[in-house]
Design an enzyme around this catalytic site. Structure first.
Site, short mmCIF file in Angstrom:
data_model
loop_
_atom_site.label_atom_id
_atom_site.label_comp_id
_atom_site.label_asym_id
_atom_site.label_seq_id
_atom_site.Cartn_x
_atom_site.Cartn_y
_atom_site.Cartn_z
N GLN A 69 13.45 -11.45 107.16
CA GLN A 69 12.74 -12.62 106.65
C GLN A 69 13.37 -13.88 107.21
O GLN A 69 14.57 -13.94 107.43
CB GLN A 69 12.80 -12.58 105.12
CG GLN A 69 12.39 -13.82 104.39
CD GLN A 69 13.61 -14.60 103.95
OE1 GLN A 69 14.52 -14.06 103.32
NE2 GLN A 69 13.66 -15.87 104.28
N CYS A 70 12.53 -14.87 107.47
CA CYS A 70 13.01 -16.19 107.89
C CYS A 70 12.19 -17.24 107.16
O CYS A 70 11.66 -16.96 106.08
CB CYS A 70 12.93 -16.34 109.42
SG CYS A 70 11.26 -16.31 110.09
N ALA A 71 12.04 -18.42 107.74
CA ALA A 71 11.27 -19.47 107.07
C ALA A 71 9.77 -19.22 107.14
O ALA A 71 9.06 -19.39 106.17
CB ALA A 71 11.61 -20.83 107.68
#
Length: 110
Positions: A69-71
């Site tokens: 997961q990231c932004a």
């Protein structure tokens, strides 16, 4: 979805990830930088920034599915490309990243 390197990436929705976390079947690896992680993250997530991301440094998931997961999804897709290059079994990330998670009303640890 196809990854940036042409490899297929699996995307899961915030609702699907929430259900997996509730059942204890997922480990979230947040590939954002430490300052971003400190500003807000999914409870229980482990921070492994893309800037120093190495498949060998991924934590032992203890039988759980690893979800990157990231932004917004770009950096986690790049990390998945690295996983594919290393022939790691990790191929899933959160569609829309933390932004989608928060927009869906799920909690963010601050």
């Amino acid at each position: 979805m196809f990854g940036f390197g042409g490899k297929a990436h699996k995307e899961i929705t915030p609702a699907a990830l929430h259900a997996m976390l509730e059942s204890g079947s997922a480990l979230v690896v947040d590939v954002r930088e430490p300052n971003e992680f400190a500003a807000g993250h999914i409870a229980g997530a482990v921070n492994l920034p893309l800037s120093r991301f190495a498949v060998a440094d991924l934590p032992d998931a203890g039988g759980r599915a690893v979800v990157l997961q990231c932004a917004g999804g770009k950096r986690s897709g790049m990390a998945l490309d690295r996983c594919a290059a290393a022939k790691a079994a990790i191929d899933t990330h959160l569609a829309g990243g933390l932004a989608a998670w928060a927009a869906a009303g799920y909690p963010v640890v601050r």
